[in-house]
Design an enzyme around this catalytic site. Structure first.
Site, PDB file in Angstrom:
ATOM      1  N   CYS A   1      -7.196  -3.150  -0.242  1.00  0.00           N
ATOM      2  CA  CYS A   1      -6.793  -3.819  -1.493  1.00  0.00           C
ATOM      3  C   CYS A   1      -7.752  -4.959  -1.805  1.00  0.00           C
ATOM      4  O   CYS A   1      -7.831  -5.400  -2.950  1.00  0.00           O
ATOM      5  CB  CYS A   1      -5.340  -4.269  -1.462  1.00  0.00           C
ATOM      6  SG  CYS A   1      -4.806  -4.841   0.119  1.00  0.00           S
TER       7      CYS A   1
ATOM      8  N   GLU B   1      -7.423   0.094 -10.837  1.00  0.00           N
ATOM      9  CA  GLU B   1      -7.703   0.228  -9.411  1.00  0.00           C
ATOM     10  C   GLU B   1      -7.860   1.706  -9.055  1.00  0.00           C
ATOM     11  O   GLU B   1      -6.988   2.516  -9.350  1.00  0.00           O
ATOM     12  CB  GLU B   1      -6.573  -0.375  -8.576  1.00  0.00           C
ATOM     13  CG  GLU B   1      -6.912  -0.351  -7.094  1.00  0.00           C
ATOM     14  CD  GLU B   1      -5.845  -0.974  -6.227  1.00  0.00           C
ATOM     15  OE1 GLU B   1      -4.671  -0.591  -6.355  1.00  0.00           O
ATOM     16  OE2 GLU B   1      -6.185  -1.840  -5.403  1.00  0.00           O
TER      17      GLU B   1
END
Ligand code: ADP
Length: 477
Positions: free
Chosen positions: A280, A379
């Protein structure tokens, strides 16, 4: 094949199982792991609720000893657990062993924190009255984890939950149950009383949802996608429950004209592509000023040429496979989107076949990208990076901050002025100067802002904010 079962109320239970497949070699079944039901989850929550009064009053020495024992066993078995992690998730063996060591260090840290629990004693503004400020545990904590850090994320949620006197129902990601099973087994054998830590492996829509729907879960700590994070938030508000979310990122790394080129290239290659871009905190946007742009692109593509994509367990592999077919499809879909949006495919973009069948994808670099393209805003969670050319530092900072996310933000520069200004003005929870945006310590706070995170920070002593409730007591004496 043995079925690795769920731990509910101190008993190993469950006969329905799912195969855990190795993404480096899809012919290999790592193991069969229990597929828990909503009923199992309810039973686990009831067991955790029943165990809470005694555990919350247990001595800090008992918690210290159990957490320390678990940390010691994880460290002693780092090679074996690291290999298990690499097999189920696909990160390289050195990365997997490193993550296992980190899990051990997290247990060591919270074993120490158990002995450092403290409050404050403050005089009242009224005479003859004393005020004490202490922290109570929350109760039953629901822990929901993702697949990308199969041992570290469970460790950084389970260790503080137990340290501060909570009981736990833990649901790991479907793709990576093996490391979770291993650390629950270690903690169980280390002497945790029945029901203090319950493991319910199974589907998010079944086990996870049953946790969200239970009025008896006092806090949920979640790491995963933005969509599921929103469900956790909505359900938790409904139940008046504390929650903590770690979700996506689109982390920028700025490279300025005055950067040390080698440092910048190492940091970008590491944080963009290592762990297959599935962190992440990965840098998925490289924001590069005009003066260094061409040199940087040439040096980075030369570096990418040298990176070996292969079986995670093979010596010499720099980048393992993508975690599964679904994630691979997401990555290749975004590669198509990038091409259609007009970015230039400067490196990679192709699937690769290796000796063992797996989800191998070349590290992929798009240059001439803009910050408005979907590949720069959404993302992807794979080894796919957008490189955006900017005029100067001011445009670089504005571009870095122009994102719905805010987890980690990096800069490569030799200018103290720009490094200092960037640290002050980056809209992110973590800022890295001349370092990859990924790769954080276990004893300091972790977390982001904007769309990346919600609630108190994780890790280090800041973890107490989520896992405890402050109590203020007044005494006339
Ligand atoms: P990813 O797309 O990266 O797998 P998810 O958010 O789907 O991210 O998964 C993160 C964790 O959330 C996993 O443990 C998953 O099983 C769990 N999860 C998925 N759906 C739900 C849900 N409806 N309720 C609770 N947990 C869920």
């Amino acid at each position: 094949m043995t079925i690795y079962q769920n731990l509910i109320g101190g008993e190993w239970i469950g006969s329905d199982a799912t195969e855990n497949i190795n993404p480096s070699d899809t012919n290999e079944v790592v193991g069969l792991y229990a597929d828990g039901s909503a009923e199992d989850t309810k039973n686990a929550i009831a067991a955790a609720k029943a165990a809470f009064p005694a555990w919350s009053r247990s001595g800090i020495w008992e918690r210290h000893v159990i957490l320390k024992k678990a940390g010691d066993e994880i460290m002693a078995r780092k090679d074996e657990l690291g290999a298990l992690l690499a097999r189920e998730e696909g990160k390289t063996l050195p990365e997997a062993i490193g993550e296992t060591i980190r899990a051990s260090q997290i247990f060591e840290f919270f074993a120490g924190e158990a002995l450092r629990l403290a409050g404050e004693v403050i005089p009242s503004v009224r005479p003859n009255i004393g005020v004490e400020i202490t922290r109570d545990p929350l109760g039953v904590i629901g822990i929901i984890t993702p697949w990308n850090f199969p041992i570290a994320i469970p460790a950084w949620k389970i260790a503080p939950a137990l340290c501060y006197g909570n009981t736990v129902v833990f649901k790991p990601a479907e793709l990576v149950p093996a490391c979770s099973w291993a650390i629950v087994d270690i903690l169980h054998r280390a002497g945790l009383p029945k029901g203090v830590l319950n493991l319910v492996m199974g589907k998010g829509s079944v086990v996870g949802q049953a946790m969200l729907d239970s009025p008896d879960v006092s806090g949920i700590t979640f790491t995963g996608s933005t969509g599921t994070g929103r469900r956790v938030a909505a359900a938790s508000l409904e139940h008046n429950r504390k929650f903590q979310l770690e979700m996506g990122g689109k982390n920028p790394m700025v490279v300025l004209d005055d950067a040390d080129l080698d440092v910048a290239v190492e940091a970008a290659a590491n944080s963009g592509f290592f762990s297959t871009g599935q962190r992440c905190t990965a840098s998925s946007r490289l924001i590069v000023t005009e003066g260094i742009h061409d040199k940087f692109v040439a040096a980075l593509t030369a570096k990418l040429e040298t990176l070996v994509v292969d079986n995670a367990l093979k010596a010499g592999t720099h980048i393992g496979p993508v975690v599964d077919e679904k994630q691979l499809k997401t990555d290749t879909d975004y590669i198509e989107i990038g091409k259609q949006e007009g970015a230039k495919l400067a490196f990679g973009g192709e699937l690769i076949s290796r000796e063992t069948p797996g989800f191998y994808l070349q590290p992929t670099l798009f240059t001439e990208a803009t910050n408005e393209m979907r590949i720069s805003r959404e993302e992807i969670f794979g080894p796919v990076v957008s490189l955006i050319r900017v005029k100067d530092y001011e445009e670089a900072l504005a571009t870095a901050n122009d994102t719905p996310f805010g987890l980690s933000s990096g800069i490569a520069t030799t200018s103290l002025k720009h490094a200092t200004h960037f640290k002050r003005n980056a809209e992110a929870g973590m800022v890295m100067v001349n370092l990859p945006t990924a790769g954080v310590d276990f004893h300091v706070p972790f977390g982001g802002r904007k769309g990346s995170s919600y609630g108190p920070r994780e890790q280090g002593k800041y973890a107490a904010e989520f896992y405890t409730i402050v109590k203020t007591s007044y005494t006339l004496a």
